[in-house]
Write an enzyme that holds these catalytic residues in place. Sequence first.
Site, PDB file in Angstrom:
ATOM      1  N   GLY A 254       0.651  -1.173  -0.162  1.00 42.11           N
ATOM      2  CA  GLY A 254       0.098  -0.056   0.089  1.00 42.11           C
ATOM      3  C   GLY A 254       0.725   1.245  -0.188  1.00 42.11           C
ATOM      4  O   GLY A 254       0.552   2.130  -0.850  1.00 42.11           O
ATOM      5  N   MET A 256       4.698   3.153   2.045  1.00 36.44           N
ATOM      6  CA  MET A 256       6.007   3.161   2.766  1.00 36.44           C
ATOM      7  C   MET A 256       6.240   4.320   3.433  1.00 36.44           C
ATOM      8  O   MET A 256       6.177   5.530   3.040  1.00 36.44           O
ATOM      9  CB  MET A 256       6.856   2.588   2.088  1.00 36.44           C
ATOM     10  CG  MET A 256       8.613   2.412   2.896  1.00 36.44           C
ATOM     11  SD  MET A 256       8.275   1.025   3.772  1.00 36.44           S
ATOM     12  CE  MET A 256       9.379   1.584   5.095  1.00 36.44           C
ATOM     13  N   GLU A 291       0.999   5.666   7.566  1.00 43.08           N
ATOM     14  CA  GLU A 291       2.259   5.967   7.256  1.00 43.08           C
ATOM     15  C   GLU A 291       2.657   7.291   7.928  1.00 43.08           C
ATOM     16  O   GLU A 291       3.847   7.205   8.595  1.00 43.08           O
ATOM     17  CB  GLU A 291       2.312   6.131   5.512  1.00 43.08           C
ATOM     18  CG  GLU A 291       1.812   4.977   4.875  1.00 43.08           C
ATOM     19  CD  GLU A 291       2.510   3.825   5.072  1.00 43.08           C
ATOM     20  OE1 GLU A 291       3.542   3.567   5.850  1.00 43.08           O
ATOM     21  OE2 GLU A 291       1.701   2.758   4.755  1.00 43.08           O
TER      22      GLU A 291
HETATM   23  N1  TRP Z   1       5.901  -0.661   6.446  1.00 42.71           N
HETATM   24  C1  TRP Z   1       5.035  -0.564   5.317  1.00 42.71           C
HETATM   25  C2  TRP Z   1       3.449  -0.309   5.939  1.00 42.71           C
HETATM   26  O1  TRP Z   1       3.193  -1.076   6.763  1.00 42.71           O
HETATM   27  C3  TRP Z   1       4.965  -1.898   4.568  1.00 42.71           C
HETATM   28  C4  TRP Z   1       5.542  -2.128   3.324  1.00 42.71           C
HETATM   29  C5  TRP Z   1       5.487  -1.123   2.311  1.00 42.71           C
HETATM   30  C6  TRP Z   1       6.442  -3.141   2.760  1.00 42.71           C
HETATM   31  N2  TRP Z   1       6.236  -1.653   1.122  1.00 42.71           N
HETATM   32  C7  TRP Z   1       6.713  -2.794   1.512  1.00 42.71           C
HETATM   33  C8  TRP Z   1       6.708  -4.054   3.353  1.00 42.71           C
HETATM   34  C9  TRP Z   1       7.566  -3.559   0.820  1.00 42.71           C
HETATM   35  C10 TRP Z   1       7.572  -5.097   2.714  1.00 42.71           C
HETATM   36  C11 TRP Z   1       7.920  -4.815   1.371  1.00 42.71           C
HETATM   37  O2  TRP Z   1       3.298   0.840   5.992  1.00 42.71           O
HETATM   38 ZN    ZN Z   2       3.023   0.034   8.789  1.00 37.84          ZN
END
Ligand code: TRP
Ligand code: ZN
Length: 850
Positions: A254, A256, A291
């Site tokens: 979704g 990052m 986020e």
């Molecule tokens: N940390 C991100 C979230 O939860 C998750 C995430 C985004 C992610 N892109 C990714 C995890 C690619 C693994 C690989 O908001």
């Molecule tokens: Zn997250």
Amino acid sequence: MTGTAPQPIFLADYAPPNWLIEEVSLTFRLDPVATRVKSTIRFVPNPDAASRDFFLHGEHLTLIRASIDGTEVTPDLVEGGLTAAVPDMAFTWEAEVEISPETNTALEGLYMSNGMYCTQCEAEGFRRITYYPDRPDVMAPFRVRIEGGLPVLLSNGNPTGSGDGWAEWHDPWPKPAYLFALVAGELVARDDSFTTMSGKDVDLKLWVRPGDEGKTAFGMEALKASMKWDEEVYGREYDLDIFQIVAVSDFNMGAMENKGLNIFNTSAVLASSETSTDANFERIEAIIAHEYFHNWTGNRITCRDWFQLSLKEGLTVFRDQQFSGDLRSKAVCRINDVSALRGRQFREDNGPLAHQVQPDSFVEINNFYTATIYEKGAELIGMMKTLVGEEAYYKALDLYFTRHDGDAATIEDWVRVFEDSTGRDLTQFRRWYKQAGTPRLMVSEDFNNDTYTLHFEQETPPTPGQDEKLPQHIPIAVGLIGPNGDEVVSTQVLEMTEAKQSFVFEGLGAKPTPSILRHFSAPVILQRDSSPTERAFLLAHDTDPFNKWEAGRTLAKEVLIALSTDEDASLEAYLDAIAIMLRDDSLDPAFRALTLGLPSQDDLAQTLFDAGVTPDPQKIYNAQQTLWQAMAEHLQDMLPRMMAEMEVSEPFAPNSEQAGKRALGLGLLNLLNRLDGGAAAKVLYDRADNMTLRLGALGYLLQVQKGDAALAEFRSQFDHDELVMDKWFSLQVYHATPDQAAAVTEALTKDPAFHWKNPNRFRALFGALGMNHAGFHHASGKAYALAADWLIKLDPVNHQIAARMTSGFETWRHYDADRQDMMKSALTRILATEGLSRDSQEMVGRILNG
Ligand code: TRP
Ligand code: ZN
């Protein structure tokens, strides 16, 4: 499968890093196939480490040169990285590598999407950018210089300079490499600003590709609302001069939370009434909040290692759920969150992929971004809040932020904060993090001499690798309702800690009806024998909105189970109760819309399996059709009038009030559609001025096999819009009859617009096939084979998505022998593929053997 099975890594093997980093400087000279990355890293020995051995992660890199304190060195290139002889004290490492973003289809590290450069480093993508200790407990401030003939050059932190074809950034907050981000391209921004609680002005920018500017207003408002909410509710202020969001078309997840530079899947940020449904708006608002909230729960306080992933994800999901509840309807949000939890997490927890919220081992961390880590993790936070109370919860959070700011922390640190700030002993509660599986909670009751007793028994079934389960500490929120419908005991939280435990209520004049697990106070499966009359009574009288809805859902579920197993089904209690509910104008339309929804076919299949009955997908499908039809006939007199009442006369706004009316209107149309053969749906399709109604109407037309003209019209209107075309693909598969689902999907794979390397498009098609329960599980086995073919094709291109989507097969053991054989051979075929990724090997291996 080639070679040996991939090896797991263990939480118990954690050792602190040998070397820490004082500061990093990176220079990027961008080129589609030959980007140069120069790194200058100041390493200092970690006093807590046992060794000074020097290892840097690195994958898919071409090393050009390296030096230590200015002297050229030739490191040893080893599996997954390099080693080198280093001094016994602080030193400066310099290296230059070459990488090829254009050919990087895995979408991790630096890659290209639609002509723009972007990065995805969580969890272990930074090692595809340069040699580095790519682990979250190594944190450093970053300086970044980007050179490339592109107008917009972005990285984390604050801008420190820019000129013709270059830009420099400085992020003063020490961060792990997984939070690094870089974006470069021809982009345009929506600009805004936010004044923080201490009066600092923050620049806000939402970057999109030219043409998408008209879809940025909602996201920007959601961002500002999130910033304000986190100040008001958690006292958390933003900490840089600028906060940026970039929308990217090719993205595995979704969004990052990269420090100061969040990168979003276009589907999780771009919104307009013409192209987005109410559900899209709601999801976008939640993801933007999620986020942003990571800035404190994830970035300022990060994870020591990936076994602690739920420390940031569970807490941040909990926070975004609170936020949505505050902005919209608490009750409706809670019901939706629980439905999602049951649909995805319970399914996971009751199958071969079940795992702990804090796992003890994993092969590939990408496979652990799961409903268990995220959604069950959030439920654990919610239970802690219920156990200690509202005020103590926020006191504990204050302590968490002051004690651990700047740390790479652990789940143990988190629980300890609650113990230290409240004085409670949470030893038993820790089991929730370490014991996989969904507890079953059995309830019985007795009443005599004005004393009412609730008897509870808990049991957690075995999960892969965990045969023995211990009793959990379960907060059970209970209220009692008297025979006349008045609440005689208001909500109280019973704390169950034993395998069997009884709770006594004295001084009741008559036997009450219990409302158990209010607000869904614990992620358990409640098992209680009760009559349809009692459920209908709760549906009418429960003051807890979650349990009110739950009573209706249970009634519907019992009817559907009976219908799908050829038992005698009595529909009367359910139909009458629904009619009363629908007419009750004191109830929020959104809530009434939810009561019109039926449990999913997948949910029914799981419930049947749990009860020892082999589910028949076609019968479950038929049962649902029968009940919809019966509802339509029973309610037919009120449908047109109520639908008219749900018309929104004001201009479209994506708020929960309007969305609730549209949801109820569409819920009623779902019924009317079964009586009028698509006539009303056609009228609605032709006059709809927003995507919610347009897509809803199109779905209903497809349901009665009258969608062809509308589908073609829809395509010609939106064929330039990728996100809308994703809906066009999904809808056809989702609404295909069980007999047609595989054929419709296969035909769509041949459509020139099926850009299968784009994760959104691939998911639009094959995600929808998985959601079409009776179609996916069609007795021909065609859908299984088609899904396997395409996962095999996708794996070498994008291992993360391929591996993740194998979970469509995770319920294979629930079905009859023929289906089991077909699913097993699909899985075996995937596993036997030459060069299959580690990710997919792990997933398929677990699904087959768990
Ligand atoms: N940390 C991100 C979230 O939860 C998750 C995430 C985004 C992610 N892109 C990714 C995890 C690619 C693994 C690989 O908001
Ligand atoms: Zn997250």
